[in-house]
Scaffold this active site. Structure first.
Site, PDB file in Angstrom:
ATOM      1  N   LEU A   1      24.208 -26.850 -62.575  1.00 55.14           N
ATOM      2  CA  LEU A   1      23.270 -26.254 -63.542  1.00 55.14           C
ATOM      3  C   LEU A   1      22.224 -25.409 -62.811  1.00 55.14           C
ATOM      4  CD1 LEU A   1      22.793 -29.088 -66.224  1.00 55.14           C
ATOM      5  CD2 LEU A   1      24.460 -27.224 -66.176  1.00 55.14           C
TER       6      LEU A   1
ATOM      7  N   ARG B   1      23.201   1.108 -57.864  1.00 53.25           N
ATOM      8  CA  ARG B   1      23.316  -0.148 -57.100  1.00 53.25           C
ATOM      9  C   ARG B   1      23.683   0.212 -55.658  1.00 53.25           C
ATOM     10  NH1 ARG B   1      27.801  -4.278 -59.360  1.00 53.25           N
ATOM     11  NH2 ARG B   1      26.056  -5.180 -60.522  1.00 53.25           N
TER      12      ARG B   1
ATOM     13  N   GLY C   1      25.667   0.190 -52.346  1.00 50.11           N
ATOM     14  CA  GLY C   1      27.062  -0.124 -52.012  1.00 50.11           C
ATOM     15  C   GLY C   1      27.973  -0.256 -53.225  1.00 50.11           C
TER      16      GLY C   1
ATOM     17  N   THR D   1      38.309 -13.234 -56.862  1.00 50.99           N
ATOM     18  CA  THR D   1      37.938 -12.071 -57.683  1.00 50.99           C
ATOM     19  C   THR D   1      38.660 -10.825 -57.179  1.00 50.99           C
ATOM     20  OG1 THR D   1      36.124 -10.562 -58.220  1.00 50.99           O
ATOM     21  CG2 THR D   1      35.868 -11.836 -56.211  1.00 50.99           C
ATOM     22  N   ASP D   2      38.847  -9.849 -58.072  1.00 47.48           N
ATOM     23  CA  ASP D   2      39.443  -8.572 -57.625  1.00 47.48           C
ATOM     24  C   ASP D   2      38.509  -7.822 -56.683  1.00 47.48           C
ATOM     25  OD1 ASP D   2      37.500  -7.680 -59.434  1.00 47.48           O
ATOM     26  OD2 ASP D   2      38.857  -6.365 -60.549  1.00 47.48           O
ATOM     27  N   GLU D   3      37.231  -8.231 -56.640  1.00 45.74           N
ATOM     28  CA  GLU D   3      36.275  -7.522 -55.778  1.00 45.74           C
ATOM     29  C   GLU D   3      36.549  -7.729 -54.296  1.00 45.74           C
ATOM     30  OE1 GLU D   3      32.127  -7.490 -56.644  1.00 45.74           O
ATOM     31  OE2 GLU D   3      32.447  -7.522 -58.800  1.00 45.74           O
TER      32      GLU D   3
ATOM     33  N   ALA E   1      29.938 -25.211 -66.586  1.00 43.91           N
ATOM     34  CA  ALA E   1      28.857 -24.885 -67.529  1.00 43.91           C
ATOM     35  C   ALA E   1      28.506 -23.400 -67.496  1.00 43.91           C
ATOM     36  CB  ALA E   1      27.616 -25.727 -67.223  1.00 43.91           C
TER      37      ALA E   1
ATOM     38  N   TYR F   1      28.117 -10.593 -52.279  1.00 46.94           N
ATOM     39  CA  TYR F   1      28.867 -11.469 -53.195  1.00 46.94           C
ATOM     40  C   TYR F   1      30.357 -11.386 -52.881  1.00 46.94           C
ATOM     41  CZ  TYR F   1      31.695 -12.539 -57.314  1.00 46.94           C
ATOM     42  OH  TYR F   1      32.689 -13.019 -58.143  1.00 46.94           O
ATOM     43  N   ALA F   2      30.899 -10.174 -52.865  1.00 42.91           N
ATOM     44  CA  ALA F   2      32.343 -10.008 -52.664  1.00 42.91           C
ATOM     45  C   ALA F   2      32.773 -10.531 -51.294  1.00 42.91           C
ATOM     46  CB  ALA F   2      32.718  -8.537 -52.834  1.00 42.91           C
TER      47      ALA F   2
ATOM     48  N   LYS G   1      32.990 -14.243 -51.504  1.00 45.64           N
ATOM     49  CA  LYS G   1      34.215 -14.620 -52.226  1.00 45.64           C
ATOM     50  C   LYS G   1      35.443 -14.381 -51.345  1.00 45.64           C
ATOM     51  CE  LYS G   1      34.601 -15.801 -55.979  1.00 45.64           C
ATOM     52  NZ  LYS G   1      34.584 -17.164 -56.582  1.00 45.64           N
TER      53      LYS G   1
HETATM   54  P1  NAD Z   1      28.723 -17.967 -63.913  1.00 49.90           P
HETATM   55  O1  NAD Z   1      27.682 -17.422 -62.997  1.00 49.90           O
HETATM   56  O2  NAD Z   1      28.591 -17.726 -65.370  1.00 49.90           O
HETATM   57  O3  NAD Z   1      28.833 -19.564 -63.723  1.00 49.90           O
HETATM   58  C1  NAD Z   1      28.832 -20.153 -62.459  1.00 49.90           C
HETATM   59  C2  NAD Z   1      28.670 -21.669 -62.676  1.00 49.90           C
HETATM   60  O4  NAD Z   1      28.734 -22.314 -61.386  1.00 49.90           O
HETATM   61  C3  NAD Z   1      27.342 -22.071 -63.313  1.00 49.90           C
HETATM   62  O5  NAD Z   1      27.553 -23.016 -64.343  1.00 49.90           O
HETATM   63  C4  NAD Z   1      26.563 -22.705 -62.163  1.00 49.90           C
HETATM   64  O6  NAD Z   1      25.631 -23.682 -62.575  1.00 49.90           O
HETATM   65  C5  NAD Z   1      27.684 -23.269 -61.324  1.00 49.90           C
HETATM   66  N1  NAD Z   1      27.317 -23.443 -59.917  1.00 49.90           N
HETATM   67  C6  NAD Z   1      26.770 -22.515 -59.095  1.00 49.90           C
HETATM   68  N2  NAD Z   1      26.544 -23.051 -57.875  1.00 49.90           N
HETATM   69  C7  NAD Z   1      26.987 -24.328 -57.925  1.00 49.90           C
HETATM   70  C8  NAD Z   1      27.051 -25.381 -56.983  1.00 49.90           C
HETATM   71  N3  NAD Z   1      26.597 -25.215 -55.720  1.00 49.90           N
HETATM   72  N4  NAD Z   1      27.589 -26.564 -57.346  1.00 49.90           N
HETATM   73  C9  NAD Z   1      28.054 -26.741 -58.631  1.00 49.90           C
HETATM   74  N5  NAD Z   1      27.983 -25.785 -59.574  1.00 49.90           N
HETATM   75  C10 NAD Z   1      27.469 -24.597 -59.222  1.00 49.90           C
HETATM   76  O7  NAD Z   1      30.103 -17.452 -63.345  1.00 49.90           O
HETATM   77  P2  NAD Z   1      31.404 -16.860 -64.085  1.00 49.90           P
HETATM   78  O8  NAD Z   1      31.162 -15.444 -64.401  1.00 49.90           O
HETATM   79  O9  NAD Z   1      31.814 -17.800 -65.117  1.00 49.90           O
HETATM   80  O10 NAD Z   1      32.443 -16.894 -62.874  1.00 49.90           O
HETATM   81  C11 NAD Z   1      33.176 -18.079 -62.594  1.00 49.90           C
HETATM   82  C12 NAD Z   1      34.043 -17.847 -61.368  1.00 49.90           C
HETATM   83  O11 NAD Z   1      34.929 -16.749 -61.619  1.00 49.90           O
HETATM   84  C13 NAD Z   1      33.280 -17.493 -60.114  1.00 49.90           C
HETATM   85  O12 NAD Z   1      33.911 -18.091 -59.012  1.00 49.90           O
HETATM   86  C14 NAD Z   1      33.391 -15.967 -60.037  1.00 49.90           C
HETATM   87  O13 NAD Z   1      33.281 -15.517 -58.722  1.00 49.90           O
HETATM   88  C15 NAD Z   1      34.781 -15.769 -60.593  1.00 49.90           C
HETATM   89  N6  NAD Z   1      35.035 -14.480 -61.247  1.00 49.90           N
HETATM   90  C16 NAD Z   1      34.225 -14.056 -62.264  1.00 49.90           C
HETATM   91  C17 NAD Z   1      34.530 -12.864 -62.919  1.00 49.90           C
HETATM   92  C18 NAD Z   1      33.678 -12.353 -64.046  1.00 49.90           C
HETATM   93  O14 NAD Z   1      33.874 -11.208 -64.470  1.00 49.90           O
HETATM   94  N7  NAD Z   1      32.751 -13.130 -64.589  1.00 49.90           N
HETATM   95  C19 NAD Z   1      35.654 -12.120 -62.532  1.00 49.90           C
HETATM   96  C20 NAD Z   1      36.427 -12.565 -61.459  1.00 49.90           C
HETATM   97  C21 NAD Z   1      36.124 -13.754 -60.849  1.00 49.90           C
HETATM   98  O1  DAU Z   2      35.426  -7.645 -60.805  1.00 47.83           O
HETATM   99  C1  DAU Z   2      35.127  -9.010 -60.970  1.00 47.83           C
HETATM  100  C2  DAU Z   2      33.654  -9.223 -60.811  1.00 47.83           C
HETATM  101  O2  DAU Z   2      33.046  -8.633 -61.953  1.00 47.83           O
HETATM  102  C3  DAU Z   2      33.248 -10.677 -60.681  1.00 47.83           C
HETATM  103  O3  DAU Z   2      33.813 -11.191 -59.498  1.00 47.83           O
HETATM  104  C4  DAU Z   2      31.719 -10.815 -60.651  1.00 47.83           C
HETATM  105  O4  DAU Z   2      31.341 -12.174 -60.634  1.00 47.83           O
HETATM  106  C5  DAU Z   2      31.163 -10.171 -61.891  1.00 47.83           C
HETATM  107  O5  DAU Z   2      29.740 -10.193 -61.855  1.00 47.83           O
HETATM  108  C6  DAU Z   2      31.639  -8.708 -61.999  1.00 47.83           C
HETATM  109  O6  DAU Z   2      31.050  -7.866 -60.976  1.00 47.83           O
HETATM  110  P1  DAU Z   2      30.539  -6.379 -61.325  1.00 47.83           P
HETATM  111  O7  DAU Z   2      29.547  -5.980 -60.328  1.00 47.83           O
HETATM  112  O8  DAU Z   2      31.679  -5.452 -61.573  1.00 47.83           O
HETATM  113  O9  DAU Z   2      29.867  -6.695 -62.760  1.00 47.83           O
HETATM  114  P2  DAU Z   2      28.456  -6.293 -63.398  1.00 47.83           P
HETATM  115  O10 DAU Z   2      28.494  -6.823 -64.791  1.00 47.83           O
HETATM  116  O11 DAU Z   2      27.299  -6.635 -62.551  1.00 47.83           O
HETATM  117  O12 DAU Z   2      28.557  -4.692 -63.457  1.00 47.83           O
HETATM  118  C7  DAU Z   2      29.647  -4.035 -64.083  1.00 47.83           C
HETATM  119  C8  DAU Z   2      29.464  -2.535 -63.872  1.00 47.83           C
HETATM  120  O13 DAU Z   2      28.307  -2.105 -64.594  1.00 47.83           O
HETATM  121  C9  DAU Z   2      29.222  -2.145 -62.433  1.00 47.83           C
HETATM  122  O14 DAU Z   2      29.825  -0.881 -62.184  1.00 47.83           O
HETATM  123  C10 DAU Z   2      27.713  -2.026 -62.333  1.00 47.83           C
HETATM  124  C11 DAU Z   2      27.342  -1.519 -63.698  1.00 47.83           C
HETATM  125  N1  DAU Z   2      26.007  -1.912 -64.196  1.00 47.83           N
HETATM  126  C12 DAU Z   2      25.679  -3.234 -64.174  1.00 47.83           C
HETATM  127  C13 DAU Z   2      24.450  -3.663 -64.625  1.00 47.83           C
HETATM  128  C14 DAU Z   2      24.056  -5.122 -64.562  1.00 47.83           C
HETATM  129  C15 DAU Z   2      25.135  -0.962 -64.699  1.00 47.83           C
HETATM  130  O15 DAU Z   2      25.466   0.241 -64.738  1.00 47.83           O
HETATM  131  N2  DAU Z   2      23.920  -1.377 -65.141  1.00 47.83           N
HETATM  132  C16 DAU Z   2      23.517  -2.677 -65.113  1.00 47.83           C
HETATM  133  O16 DAU Z   2      22.379  -2.984 -65.527  1.00 47.83           O
END
Ligand code: NAD
Ligand code: DAU
Length: 344
Positions: free
Chosen positions: A43, A279, A281, A132-134, A17, A156-157, A160
């Site tokens: 959720l 931010r 770190g 994640t690439d992080e 979701a 977070y990283a 992960k």
């Molecule tokens: P998101 O935050 O949009 O969604 C996370 C979902 O997980 C939500 O629906 C939430 O309700 C559910 N969730 C959280 N804790 C839970 C629990 N304990 N049990 C069941 N459900 C739970 O996340 P996203 O951006 O879609 O990322 C999805 C996955 O991809 C994550 O593992 C994230 O680390 C990874 N990822 C995301 C990105 C990105 O840029 N968004 C990039 C690389 C990896």
């Molecule tokens: O690289 C993959 C990761 O990308 C995922 O694993 C994470 O779940 C996802 O949240 C994302 O992490 P980032 O920290 O890179 O994404 P975020 O959208 O938080 O920020 C992207 C960049 O923008 C980062 O350099 C921080 C900057 N930023 C972010 C916010 C929220 C700003 O400058 N201002 C802001 O308000």
């Protein structure tokens, strides 16, 4: 290379979701006529059933509200499925800086519960672990390869990375069919508007300032969510057990340039951009080599500017979706105020 047929399978999707999970479920149901999906999602604030309104009546789709840390629930679901794609996680870096507890509990311990269930389910053919690439940390030059060491910077990283290495360990120790994916920054429809691109788009639409951390020079590699879904589906079909795969896009841009292009697309002045304190770190750059995914048969197909335009148009056309989150969600507001109160 073994090719798995997804059409005759029931797939457990955790975190379906959320942003990528909901896009992936839609993608899977579109591509595979006979696939069945069980979406297990707690959720949390980030989970939103509005992301899946168009598939909720599909007889191939079932939603189970629950926590991946619920051992009994997870154990009961595994006998029903032949494959798993595990997205569920706490995902926002800024939240992990304010409070890391849920990140450790969900991202590490929750993944452990799923790996344990996999141990007792030899009929499950694949388990795609979305990392994640992080996990590599900041990349000063060049590109990280899958065998480079993990060196995560944020809570977070680090959570992960813990789950990523646990997945590896469960493959080495028990021979489980775990495949690890490490995607770069995704963007596209249904992304929660605390993340950078939807925050910038929706703030600009609201006429608010666009907060750029530090000097706005940090670099991310932007991957359109549709390309990401294709990579995940391919990994489910062809990914080799025990292997990790980077998923990048070749769209490296400094944040200030991304924000500027969004302003241009919306016809807003770039003077909305406001540099705010950095931010903690803050990783300077993420960059991965995705040659292993290319060997599997994947490459990103979407051009960044086209995908950014489509994304901006989606947020313009779906204002009720993100307004419901930004205006009415106490959680969003509380986080926003806490994160930005010392920055504005
Ligand atoms: P998101 O935050 O949009 O969604 C996370 C979902 O997980 C939500 O629906 C939430 O309700 C559910 N969730 C959280 N804790 C839970 C629990 N304990 N049990 C069941 N459900 C739970 O996340 P996203 O951006 O879609 O990322 C999805 C996955 O991809 C994550 O593992 C994230 O680390 C990874 N990822 C995301 C990105 C990105 O840029 N968004 C990039 C690389 C990896
Ligand atoms: O690289 C993959 C990761 O990308 C995922 O694993 C994470 O779940 C996802 O949240 C994302 O992490 P980032 O920290 O890179 O994404 P975020 O959208 O938080 O920020 C992207 C960049 O923008 C980062 O350099 C921080 C900057 N930023 C972010 C916010 C929220 C700003 O400058 N201002 C802001 O308000």
């Amino acid at each position: 290379m073994t090719e798995r047929n997804l059409d005759d399978k029931t797939i457990l999707v955790t975190g379906g979701a959320g942003f990528i999970g909901s896009n992936f479920i839609r993608f899977l149901l579109r591509r595979h006529q006979a696939v069945r999906v069980i979406n297990l999602d707690k959720l949390t604030y980030a989970g939103n059933l509005d992301n899946l309104r168009d598939v909720e009546g599909d007889s191939r789709y079932e939603f189970v509200q629950g926590d991946i840390r619920d051992r009994e629930l997870v154990r009961a679901l595994f006998p029903r499925v032949q494959g798993v794609v595990h997205f569920a996680a706490e995902t926002h870096v800024d939240r992990s800086i304010i409070d890391a507890g849920e990140f450790v509990l969900t991202d590490v311990y929750g993944s452990f519960i799923l790996f344990e269930a996999l141990k007792g389910a030899p009929h499950v053919e694949f388990f795609i672990h979305i990392s994640t690439d992080e996990v590599y940390g900041s990349c000063d030059e060049g590109f990280f390869r899958e065998n480079d060491p993990v060196a995560p910077s944020s809570p977070y990283a680090a959570s992960k990375a813990g789950a990523d290495r646990l997945a590896h360990a469960y493959h080495v120790t028990y021979g489980l069919p775990l495949v690890i994916l490490r995607p770069s920054n995704n963007f596209g429809p249904y992304q929660y508007p605390e993340k950078f691109i939807p925050l910038i788009v929706t703030n600009a639409l609201e006429g608010k300032t666009l907060p750029l951390y530090g000097q706005g020079t940090n670099v991310r590699d932007w991957l359109y969510v549709e390309d990401s879904c294709r990579a995940i589906e391919l990994a489910a079909r062809r990914g080799a057990a025990g292997e990790a795969y980077n998923v990048g896009a070749g769209n490296e841009l400094p944040n200030i340039e991304v924000a500027g292009r969004i302003c241009d697309l919306l016809g807003k002045g770039r003077d909305l951009i406001k540099l705010v304190p950095d931010r903690l770190g803050h990783d300077r750059r993420y960059a991965v080599d995705w040659g292993k995914m290319r060997e599997l048969g994947w490459a990103p197909e979407t051009k960044f500017d086209e995908a950014l335009k489509a994304t901006v148009r989606w947020y313009e056309a779906n204002a009720e979706w993100w307004r419901a989150i930004k205006d009415r969600s106490r959680d969003f507001k509380a986080f926003y105020e806490q994160n930005y109160k010392d920055r504005q």
